[in-house]
Design an enzyme around this catalytic site. Structure first.
Site, PDB file in Angstrom:
ATOM      1  N   ARG A 182       0.825  -1.221   0.000  1.00  0.00           N
ATOM      2  CA  ARG A 182       0.000   0.000   0.000  1.00  0.00           C
ATOM      3  C   ARG A 182       0.858   1.270   0.000  1.00  0.00           C
ATOM      4  NH1 ARG A 182      -2.525  -3.570  -1.080  1.00  0.00           N
ATOM      5  NH2 ARG A 182      -4.380  -4.441  -0.072  1.00  0.00           N
ATOM      6  N   SER A 231     -10.312  -0.129   4.050  1.00  0.00           N
ATOM      7  CA  SER A 231      -9.473  -0.400   5.226  1.00  0.00           C
ATOM      8  C   SER A 231      -8.908   0.901   5.776  1.00  0.00           C
ATOM      9  CB  SER A 231      -8.307  -1.312   4.847  1.00  0.00           C
ATOM     10  OG  SER A 231      -8.808  -2.567   4.470  1.00  0.00           O
ATOM     11  N   GLU A 301      -3.985   3.726   6.464  1.00  0.00           N
ATOM     12  CA  GLU A 301      -3.976   3.441   5.015  1.00  0.00           C
ATOM     13  C   GLU A 301      -4.744   4.554   4.305  1.00  0.00           C
ATOM     14  OE1 GLU A 301      -4.719  -0.597   3.788  1.00  0.00           O
ATOM     15  OE2 GLU A 301      -5.725   0.060   1.953  1.00  0.00           O
TER      16      GLU A 301
HETATM   17  C1  LIG Z   1     -15.727  -0.313   0.078  1.00  0.00           C
HETATM   18  C2  LIG Z   1     -14.260  -0.130  -0.190  1.00  0.00           C
HETATM   19  C3  LIG Z   1     -13.462  -1.244  -0.404  1.00  0.00           C
HETATM   20  C4  LIG Z   1     -12.092  -1.092  -0.650  1.00  0.00           C
HETATM   21  N1  LIG Z   1     -11.333  -2.204  -0.868  1.00  0.00           N
HETATM   22  C5  LIG Z   1     -10.012  -2.072  -1.148  1.00  0.00           C
HETATM   23  C6  LIG Z   1      -9.205  -3.217  -1.410  1.00  0.00           C
HETATM   24  O1  LIG Z   1      -9.646  -4.344  -1.400  1.00  0.00           O
HETATM   25  N2  LIG Z   1      -7.890  -3.023  -1.683  1.00  0.00           N
HETATM   26  C7  LIG Z   1      -7.333  -1.778  -1.718  1.00  0.00           C
HETATM   27  O2  LIG Z   1      -6.131  -1.675  -1.983  1.00  0.00           O
HETATM   28  N3  LIG Z   1      -8.083  -0.689  -1.477  1.00  0.00           N
HETATM   29  C8  LIG Z   1      -9.399  -0.795  -1.195  1.00  0.00           C
HETATM   30  N4  LIG Z   1     -10.156   0.321  -0.948  1.00  0.00           N
HETATM   31  C9  LIG Z   1      -9.512   1.656  -0.933  1.00  0.00           C
HETATM   32  C10 LIG Z   1      -9.507   2.382  -2.288  1.00  0.00           C
HETATM   33  O3  LIG Z   1     -10.564   1.945  -3.114  1.00  0.00           O
HETATM   34  C11 LIG Z   1      -8.177   2.203  -3.004  1.00  0.00           C
HETATM   35  O4  LIG Z   1      -7.095   2.713  -2.250  1.00  0.00           O
HETATM   36  C12 LIG Z   1      -8.175   2.903  -4.372  1.00  0.00           C
HETATM   37  O5  LIG Z   1      -7.038   2.491  -5.098  1.00  0.00           O
HETATM   38  C13 LIG Z   1      -8.191   4.419  -4.266  1.00  0.00           C
HETATM   39  O6  LIG Z   1      -8.448   4.937  -5.550  1.00  0.00           O
HETATM   40  P1  LIG Z   1      -9.200   6.325  -5.733  1.00  0.00           P
HETATM   41  O7  LIG Z   1      -9.281   6.621  -7.181  1.00  0.00           O
HETATM   42  O8  LIG Z   1     -10.488   6.328  -5.007  1.00  0.00           O
HETATM   43  O9  LIG Z   1      -8.131   7.302  -5.051  1.00  0.00           O
HETATM   44  P2  LIG Z   1      -8.388   8.453  -3.980  1.00  0.00           P
HETATM   45  O10 LIG Z   1      -9.002   7.877  -2.766  1.00  0.00           O
HETATM   46  O11 LIG Z   1      -9.094   9.595  -4.605  1.00  0.00           O
HETATM   47  O12 LIG Z   1      -6.880   8.890  -3.675  1.00  0.00           O
HETATM   48  C14 LIG Z   1      -6.018   7.989  -3.005  1.00  0.00           C
HETATM   49  C15 LIG Z   1      -4.575   8.466  -3.191  1.00  0.00           C
HETATM   50  O13 LIG Z   1      -4.213   8.349  -4.563  1.00  0.00           O
HETATM   51  C16 LIG Z   1      -3.708   9.578  -5.052  1.00  0.00           C
HETATM   52  N5  LIG Z   1      -4.077   9.689  -6.476  1.00  0.00           N
HETATM   53  C17 LIG Z   1      -5.309   9.547  -7.015  1.00  0.00           C
HETATM   54  N6  LIG Z   1      -5.252   9.714  -8.351  1.00  0.00           N
HETATM   55  C18 LIG Z   1      -3.949   9.969  -8.650  1.00  0.00           C
HETATM   56  C19 LIG Z   1      -3.244  10.238  -9.860  1.00  0.00           C
HETATM   57  N7  LIG Z   1      -3.870  10.306 -11.061  1.00  0.00           N
HETATM   58  N8  LIG Z   1      -1.906  10.453  -9.790  1.00  0.00           N
HETATM   59  C20 LIG Z   1      -1.242  10.411  -8.598  1.00  0.00           C
HETATM   60  N9  LIG Z   1      -1.860  10.158  -7.420  1.00  0.00           N
HETATM   61  C21 LIG Z   1      -3.203   9.934  -7.451  1.00  0.00           C
HETATM   62  C22 LIG Z   1      -4.361  10.648  -4.174  1.00  0.00           C
HETATM   63  O14 LIG Z   1      -3.586  11.842  -4.137  1.00  0.00           O
HETATM   64  C23 LIG Z   1      -4.359   9.938  -2.824  1.00  0.00           C
HETATM   65  O15 LIG Z   1      -3.089  10.040  -2.217  1.00  0.00           O
HETATM   66  C24 LIG Z   1     -11.521   0.202  -0.689  1.00  0.00           C
HETATM   67  C25 LIG Z   1     -12.341   1.324  -0.481  1.00  0.00           C
HETATM   68  C26 LIG Z   1     -13.693   1.170  -0.230  1.00  0.00           C
HETATM   69  C27 LIG Z   1     -14.541   2.393  -0.037  1.00  0.00           C
END
Ligand SMILES: Cc1cc2nc3c(=O)[nH]c(=O)nc-3n(C[C@H](O)[C@H](O)[C@H](O)COP(=O)(O)OP(=O)(O)OC[C@H]3O[C@@H](n4cnc5c(N)ncnc54)[C@H](O)[C@@H]3O)c2cc1C
Length: 322
Positions: A182, A231, A301
């Site tokens: 992560r 998480s 996380e």
């Molecule tokens: C119900 C639920 C279940 C989940 N299950 C999992 C799981 O099984 N495994 C897991 O790993 N995660 C899980 N997550 C967490 C989340 O979905 C992941 O971390 C996901 O990858 C975040 O993507 P996002 O587009 O929503 O990023 P955001 O939440 O919007 O941002 C997260 C980070 O990424 C950075 N970021 C976003 N876009 C870019 C870009 N284009 N360039 C550079 N940095 C960027 C942001 O600055 C921030 O630091 C879960 C979340 C929820 C709500």
């Protein structure tokens, strides 16, 4: 403190003219994030494409904070809002998926993970089923090294296109991403725009079955229909965050409208009227309880960003950028 977004735009005068993306002053972040909490972004910019984003980064003086968000499924935005510019990439401009070879796909970073999983299924490429259950986008997956079901993003990434704060383009190899659990060690101000992924040849029915299993597992063990950020804490070495939280008696624990989910106690949920402060206070309370109970220091996380309150000094904030 956060100023009026319109004033920030005005201050930049004609530097922003010619940009093709959408500029929104005082943009609601609580409508974007899965937690549905947080103060506004001073200005939200949604670039039209990679060239437009590069032009924006060149135009905005470096002393003005710029940060990127994805789909908001891993973000806790604080109640005081986010000073400066927040960048959000849109499907139009950053949502293309292209088949590059028999086993490779290139995806824009606004692509939802689920869409990449579906495209891999259609192309008969195995190894992307885990994305079917992650609600974020590819940009967030690259930054978080998102993973599930025993697979992580780092196992599929070949190379990533990224723009730095000056608007210069970089092609980053898998090794350049500096991946760990992560974690990605690329500088925080680098914005990923697209990535090349590699899987393996696969049978349609087997890939479909793996995706269905991912979905079924989630429905049964995670509160996926709640306002949550997934998480809350990373799993500590040799244990699981949820086990430590449970042992510390924090399953179901509440602060204001924030709760450690009774269903999966490493998921924090907004039960309806939680503030960012409620959620962060709950998280810190749980960390303190776990430390007291088992000596383990849980690491967040979820990414927390923004000012704790309206009126907080922006210089103080700059030290706390996610
Ligand atoms: C119900 C639920 C279940 C989940 N299950 C999992 C799981 O099984 N495994 C897991 O790993 N995660 C899980 N997550 C967490 C989340 O979905 C992941 O971390 C996901 O990858 C975040 O993507 P996002 O587009 O929503 O990023 P955001 O939440 O919007 O941002 C997260 C980070 O990424 C950075 N970021 C976003 N876009 C870019 C870009 N284009 N360039 C550079 N940095 C960027 C942001 O600055 C921030 O630091 C879960 C979340 C929820 C709500």
């Amino acid at each position: 403190m956060i100023g009026d977004g319109a004033a920030l735009i005005a201050k930049l005068g004609d530097r922003l003219t010619g940009l093709r993306g959408r500029i929104t002053p005082n943009a609601d972040m609580d409508k974007i994030t899965w937690f549905r909490v947080g103060g506004p972004a001073e200005v939200l910019f949604q670039p039209a494409d990679e060239d437009d984003l590069a032009a924006f980064l060149r135009a905005v003086p470096e002393e003005i904070p710029v940060m990127v968000v994805g789909i908001g499924s891993n973000l806790l935005v604080r109640d005081g809002g986010i000073p400066g510019f927040v960048i959000r990439l849109s499907a139009k401009g950053f949502g293309e998926i292209e088949r590059v070879s028999q086993t490779q796909l290139r995806a824009g970073t606004a692509t939802p993970d689920k869409r990449l999983a579906a495209a891999a299924l259609d192309a008969g490429i195995a190894g992307f089923h885990f994305y079917h259950g992650i609600p974020g986008g590819i940009g967030g997956a690259l930054r978080m090294n998102a993973g599930a079901n025993g697979v992580e993003t780092r196992e599929r990434v070949v190379e990533v296109r990224a723009l730095d704060r000056k608007g210069d383009l970089h092609i980053l190899s898998n090794a350049d991403m500096g991946y760990a659990y992560r974690h990605c060690s690329v500088p925080k101000d680098m914005i990923f725009t697209s990535a090349l992924f590699e899987g393996a040849p696969g049978e349609h029915d087997e890939i479909r079955a793996a995706m269905d299993a991912v979905q079924h597992h989630r429905e049964t063990v995670q509160p996926i229909r709640e306002k949550t950020g997934g998480s809350t804490f990373k799993n500590p070495e040799g244990s699981s965050a949820w086990k430590e939280i449970d042992k510390a008696g924090c399953r179901g624990r509440m602060v204001g409208g924030a709760q450690m989910s009774p269903m999966h106690c490493n998921f924090m949920i907004n039960t309806g009227l939680a503030s960012g402060h409620d959620l962060e206070t709950l998280g810190e309370t749980v960390r303190a309880r776990v430390l007291e109970n088992s000596g383990i220091r849980l690491q967040w996380e979820i990414k927390r960003l923004g000012l704790f309150r309206q009126g907080q000094d922006v210089q103080e904030f700059l030290g706390q950028i996610i």
